[in-house]
Write an enzyme that holds these catalytic residues in place. Sequence first.
Site, PDB file in Angstrom:
ATOM      1  CG  ASP A 118     -71.028  -2.159 -59.267  1.00 32.08           C
ATOM      2  OD1 ASP A 118     -71.428  -1.628 -60.505  1.00 32.08           O
ATOM      3  OD2 ASP A 118     -71.766  -2.060 -58.422  1.00 32.08           O
TER       4      ASP A 118
ATOM      5  CE  LYS B 161     -71.793  -2.085 -54.700  1.00 31.62           C
ATOM      6  NZ  LYS B 161     -71.708  -3.318 -55.692  1.00 31.62           N
TER       7      LYS B 161
ATOM      8  CE  LYS C 184     -74.768  -1.103 -56.608  1.00 28.83           C
ATOM      9  NZ  LYS C 184     -74.296  -1.919 -57.643  1.00 28.83           N
TER      10      LYS C 184
END
Length: 244
Positions: A98, A162, A194
């Site tokens: 991430d 995300k 996400k």
Amino acid sequence: MTPDEAARRVLPLIDLTLLGDHDTMEEVEALCDAATTAHGDVAAVCVWPRFVSTAVNRLGASGIPVAGVANFPTGSVDNDVAIADAMAVVGAGGAEVDVVFPWRALLDGQTGVGAELVRQVREAMPESALLKVILETGEIEDPEYIHIAAREAIDGGADFLKTSTGKTERSATPKAARQLFEIAREADRPIGVKISGGVRTVEDAAEYLSIADEVLGPDYVDSSTMRVGASSLLAAVVHVLEET
């Protein structure tokens, strides 16, 4: 959507997260132990790069992947730092990274910088590893800039968009989530979304699941297309499932 239905749907989408300033190995091991429940497993466990090997070893043959963060939480424009973090994650056995998009640079007018950082991180990772790009939508806020950041992330090779690090004053919002789902719908290849930052209750999760269903259809949602990054949500989900 009933609380029970929302809890059952979101459990396998959770990236169970521990990203505090003073995390310990014992806390990471406890997190990994919590990742397997009587009602099913979470999607992944997300920790600092220095704890990835601990998590990988603790999870063993469970099949639950480990994610680590890169360029976190600042989202600087230092590509070498982002690459080094990502390599540390995959080198320790992590399956997912991430990485924080350099959103401040974008707001300063530096278009293309984010796409290049994402591209370099993607190229440094194994093809099989999953790359989630944190846009920090709560701080960008302006839909036009969120769209630019998302498109640059996709162009750079992101597998997931995300929302947030969860480390800023403004994190995920339904409005930003809807925009990311819409961008994913229009992409020319599969892109996941996400939601992260502030998702603490089953009711919170249900709202985001409903948005995903509305934008992309009820058959869209699984762990390859939607994740929810959270630390306290799992306990709320288990509580609901144990009450039904």
